[in-house]
Design a protein around this motif. Structure first.
Motif, PDB file in Angstrom:
ATOM      1  N   PRO A  74      -1.832  -1.743   6.907  1.00 21.19           N
ATOM      2  CA  PRO A  74      -1.594  -2.125   5.509  1.00 21.19           C
ATOM      3  C   PRO A  74      -0.098  -2.269   5.232  1.00 21.19           C
ATOM      4  O   PRO A  74       0.717  -1.511   5.758  1.00 21.19           O
ATOM      5  N   THR A  75       0.240  -3.244   4.396  1.00 18.49           N
ATOM      6  CA  THR A  75       1.650  -3.527   4.124  1.00 18.49           C
ATOM      7  C   THR A  75       2.377  -2.314   3.568  1.00 18.49           C
ATOM      8  O   THR A  75       3.501  -2.011   3.973  1.00 18.49           O
ATOM      9  N   ALA A  76       1.705  -1.605   2.653  1.00 16.41           N
ATOM     10  CA  ALA A  76       2.355  -0.453   2.029  1.00 16.41           C
ATOM     11  C   ALA A  76       2.758   0.572   3.084  1.00 16.41           C
ATOM     12  O   ALA A  76       3.796   1.221   2.972  1.00 16.41           O
TER      13      ALA A  76
ATOM     14  N   VAL B 152       7.838   2.481   6.931  1.00 14.16           N
ATOM     15  CA  VAL B 152       8.558   2.537   8.201  1.00 14.16           C
ATOM     16  C   VAL B 152       9.809   1.673   8.151  1.00 14.16           C
ATOM     17  O   VAL B 152      10.895   2.109   8.540  1.00 14.16           O
ATOM     18  N   TRP B 153       9.681   0.456   7.640  1.00 12.14           N
ATOM     19  CA  TRP B 153      10.862  -0.427   7.591  1.00 12.14           C
ATOM     20  C   TRP B 153      11.969   0.191   6.756  1.00 12.14           C
ATOM     21  O   TRP B 153      13.140   0.039   7.044  1.00 12.14           O
ATOM     22  N   LYS B 154      11.577   0.890   5.683  1.00 12.52           N
ATOM     23  CA  LYS B 154      12.611   1.488   4.830  1.00 12.52           C
ATOM     24  C   LYS B 154      13.437   2.500   5.604  1.00 12.52           C
ATOM     25  O   LYS B 154      14.641   2.591   5.428  1.00 12.52           O
ATOM     26  N   ILE B 155      12.763   3.272   6.453  1.00 14.99           N
ATOM     27  CA  ILE B 155      13.505   4.270   7.233  1.00 14.99           C
ATOM     28  C   ILE B 155      14.309   3.612   8.341  1.00 14.99           C
ATOM     29  O   ILE B 155      15.418   4.017   8.653  1.00 14.99           O
TER      30      ILE B 155
ATOM     31  N   PRO C  10       6.295   2.353  15.185  1.00 15.69           N
ATOM     32  CA  PRO C  10       6.060   2.634  13.770  1.00 15.69           C
ATOM     33  C   PRO C  10       4.877   3.570  13.551  1.00 15.69           C
ATOM     34  O   PRO C  10       4.930   4.460  12.696  1.00 15.69           O
ATOM     35  N   LEU C  11       3.841   3.384  14.358  1.00 14.18           N
ATOM     36  CA  LEU C  11       2.668   4.232  14.226  1.00 14.18           C
ATOM     37  C   LEU C  11       3.015   5.685  14.537  1.00 14.18           C
ATOM     38  O   LEU C  11       2.646   6.609  13.810  1.00 14.18           O
ATOM     39  N   LEU C  12       3.768   5.849  15.626  1.00 11.79           N
ATOM     40  CA  LEU C  12       4.197   7.182  16.039  1.00 11.79           C
ATOM     41  C   LEU C  12       5.013   7.848  14.935  1.00 11.79           C
ATOM     42  O   LEU C  12       4.826   9.019  14.593  1.00 11.79           O
ATOM     43  N   LEU C  13       5.904   7.064  14.353  1.00 10.62           N
ATOM     44  CA  LEU C  13       6.770   7.551  13.287  1.00 10.62           C
ATOM     45  C   LEU C  13       5.942   8.082  12.119  1.00 10.62           C
ATOM     46  O   LEU C  13       6.200   9.161  11.587  1.00 10.62           O
ATOM     47  N   LEU C  14       4.918   7.314  11.748  1.00  9.44           N
ATOM     48  CA  LEU C  14       4.077   7.710  10.624  1.00  9.44           C
ATOM     49  C   LEU C  14       3.334   9.000  10.922  1.00  9.44           C
ATOM     50  O   LEU C  14       3.290   9.914  10.098  1.00  9.44           O
TER      51      LEU C  14
ATOM     52  N   TYR D 206       4.273  13.758   1.971  1.00 13.72           N
ATOM     53  CA  TYR D 206       3.090  13.378   1.243  1.00 13.72           C
ATOM     54  C   TYR D 206       2.815  11.880   1.406  1.00 13.72           C
ATOM     55  O   TYR D 206       1.695  11.444   1.655  1.00 13.72           O
ATOM     56  N   ALA D 207       3.888  11.089   1.333  1.00 12.85           N
ATOM     57  CA  ALA D 207       3.752   9.639   1.495  1.00 12.85           C
ATOM     58  C   ALA D 207       3.293   9.289   2.902  1.00 12.85           C
ATOM     59  O   ALA D 207       2.454   8.401   3.089  1.00 12.85           O
ATOM     60  N   PHE D 208       3.823  10.020   3.879  1.00 13.68           N
ATOM     61  CA  PHE D 208       3.403   9.759   5.256  1.00 13.68           C
ATOM     62  C   PHE D 208       1.914  10.060   5.419  1.00 13.68           C
ATOM     63  O   PHE D 208       1.172   9.289   6.031  1.00 13.68           O
ATOM     64  N   ALA D 209       1.481  11.198   4.869  1.00  7.60           N
ATOM     65  CA  ALA D 209       0.069  11.563   4.989  1.00  7.60           C
ATOM     66  C   ALA D 209      -0.807  10.511   4.304  1.00  7.60           C
ATOM     67  O   ALA D 209      -1.828  10.084   4.852  1.00  7.60           O
TER      68      ALA D 209
END
Lengths: 295, 303
Positions: free
Chosen positions: A116-118, A123-126, B44-48, B269-272
């Motif tokens: 999902p884009t959100a 990730v892009w922001k970081i 990116p997935l790993l980061l999340l 919280y946003a990551f979760a």
């Protein structure tokens, strides 16, 4: 006798066609076509009194600075992204088509489609933040090679935001395009390539003379679908930078949204008609080009 | 003489070995070239995921520079020092708002997909199975509608939704999507492989048109249907423009619009929340990958 049969068949087909298609046709008529005529009508009227205003709305739109900026940026974005996407995905699809176990690699490339884009915007922001991962990486690289010092470039609030959007678009759509290319490449019979090789063609010639000409139809659909998907970049742009972003990434989509929010419907109607007619012509032209090539 | 022959033999063998080695090196390089961009997908997935299980204190340290606008860089650990599911717990058990929006998303998704199936499958069948005058022109119209971006149809949709008093209800998002042209095109791609002789044979046996649709069309056109389902699911799970334009009341919003509202101070919280939003999409992606690919191929077919 035969003629009457044909007549019966035609009538039966027509009846069945309209029975099956009725819900969809009715929906399209009510939700798209009739309101679009309404939009065309409104584009010639003033918003408040509804008086006939001739082409004054169109004149306003075409002298509007925001509109001109948005058109410029959108065209620029499309002209940069689509050739880049087409080339990158072809470069990946070609070796993939020769690989036997391409399945896993392919699904990895497709994965961004499901993201999902959100989620990805987080990730892009970081990554692209002033003190984010990209700058961290570049600074380490600079320290290692001794070529440059610390980098604190703010990608999201400078003209580099455009490049970030391009990157994000390529990131998201490469998998989709690779699958389209692969379908085209695998559709070319092996015998054609073999025959060329037997005739002494080099691999390069095989690609240029045999593979590539057979992919032209594929190229048409890829360009058209990439174009369609390029409008969805608004999601990323909006989530990264809001309704009024850095001026290099102020797209037509932002403009439409802002006019909509401010209820400037007369301008919006005129712009809708312009963009709609323009897209219609482009789609028809591309289709015509493709048809003539096929014959 | 014999020595020379042996030398020639040796040379040719060595050449073969070299060529083979060259080829395997090229293969390795190719695989590496293919895998490098793959990293771009997985990182990116790993980061999340790591972000979502790092505790708030730890995450605060990683992102310290963001809060104080400092000049240090962000830090990160692949495996957090003290992994915890506290953020998930908070999100799932202490945030009613999250639940409301999650169910909004599910509700819109289910209604849109069900509606699309009811409307688009018969329409696609009509285009694929019957030759009618102007049928081709109508289909071209569908293709053009499918290719128009949301911004061009936004004002038309707004006008009709306003007239039907549907603005600021879930119907405003669901109904226009139900009559979208894209699934018709995809499902048509699945139907068009059915040979007309088969339908003719069924008619000879006395089957009615509805019967033919149900017992010949639907089973044979399954792949088109499922493709439309998978591509539709991913598209509408990610939907933003429509709810943003037509739903003023934020309690009606889907999950995809909730995430951007969370501020940096609640990063964990946003990551979760990101990971939870991602889960249904990943599930459908893994389950329906073949259909997804099939759907992409169908979307590229020309009528």
């Amino acid at each position: 006798m035969k003629k009457r049969n044909a007549g019966v068949k035609r009538r039966r087909d027509t009846r069945a066609f309209f029975l099956f298609a009725a819900p969809s046709l009715a929906g399209v008529l009510i939700f798209v076509l009739i309101p679009f005529l309404d939009v065309v009508g409104r584009s010639f009227r003033t918003v408040a009194a509804g008086r006939f205003a001739g082409i004054s709305n169109y004149r306003t739109v075409f002298t509007n600075q925001a509109f001109l900026l948005a058109v410029k940026n959108t065209v620029r974005f499309t002209l940069v992204c689509i050739p880049l996407l087409v080339a990158v995905s072809l470069l990946i699809a070609l070796p993939l088509s020769r690989l036997k176990s391409a399945g896993t690699v392919k699904s990895l490339y497709l994965f961004p489609l499901a993201m999902p884009t959100a989620t990805i915007v987080m990730v892009w922001k970081i990554v692209f933040y002033r003190q984010g991962f990209l700058n961290l990486f570049l600074t380490r690289l600079g320290a290692w090679t001794g070529l440059w010092g610390e980098i604190h470039y703010d990608y999201l609030n400078s003209s580099a935001a455009f490049a970030v959007l391009v990157f994000s678009y390529i990131w998201k759509n490469t998998g989709y395009t690779i699958v389209l290319w692969l379908a085209g490449i695998l559709g070319i019979p092996d015998e054609l390539r073999e025959a060329a090789r037997v005739d002494g063609a080099s691999e390069r010639q095989v690609f240029l003379r045999v593979v590539f000409p057979n992919l032209k139809g594929c190229l048409y659909t890829i360009v058209i679908l990439s174009f369609l998907n390029s409008f969805k970049i608004y999601r990323e742009a909006y989530l990264v930078a809001g309704s009024y972003p850095q001026q290099d990434i102020y797209l037509l989509q932002h403009l439409f949204n802002n006019w909509f929010v401010n209820l400037e419907l007369d301008k919006m109607a005129a712009a809708t008609v312009c963009v709609g007619v323009f897209l219609f012509i482009v789609i028809m032209l591309l289709q015509r080009m493709w048809d003539s090539r096929e014959e | 003489m014999r020595g020379l022959q042996r030398l020639a033999e040796y040379c040719s063998r060595a050449e073969g070995r070299c060529r083979r080695m060259g080829r395997s090196i090229r293969t390795v390089l190719q695989v590496l070239a293919l895998l490098f961009p793959t990293l771009l997908v997985l990182l990116p997935l790993l980061l999340l995921v790591t972000g979502s299980v790092a505790g708030n204190g730890e995450l605060g340290r990683y992102l310290e520079t963001v809060f104080y606008d400092g000049t240090d860089y962000i830090t990160w650990k692949i495996v957090p020092d003290y992994p915890t599911f506290a953020n998930y717990g908070k999100l799932l058990f202490m945030t009613p708002q999250f639940f409301v929006l999650f169910w909004n998303s599910v509700k819109m998704e289910v209604c849109i997909l069900a509606g699309q199936m009811l409307v688009s499958v018969p329409a696609a069948w009509a285009f694929a199975a019957y030759q009618v005058r102007y049928g081709k022109a109508l289909f071209t119209l569908y293709v053009v509608l499918m290719l128009l971006p949301f911004q061009v149809t936004m004002l038309s949709s707004y006008l009709v939704l306003d007239r039907l008093a549907l603005l600021n209800t879930h119907g405003a998002v669901i109904l226009p999507a139900v009559f979208s042209a894209f699934p018709v095109f995809l499902i048509y791609g699945g139907f068009r492989g059915i040979p007309p002789q088969l339908l003719e044979a069924a008619r000879m046996d006395g089957a009615g048109e509805w019967k033919i649709f149900c017992s010949v069309g639907l089973p044979l056109g399954r792949s088109g249907l499922l493709s439309a389902f998978v591509l539709g699911f991913l598209e509408y799970w990610n939907m933003m423009e429509q709810p943003l334009s037509f739903l003023a009341d934020q309690s009606l919003w889907p999950l995809s619009l909730y995430l951007p509202q969370i501020t940096w101070s609640q990063a964990g919280y946003a990551f979760a929340a990101s990971v939870i939003t991602l889960i249904p999409a990943v599930f459908v992606f893994v389950w329906g990958q073949d259909y997804l690919e099939q759907g992409i191929v169908f979307s590229g077919l020309k009528e």
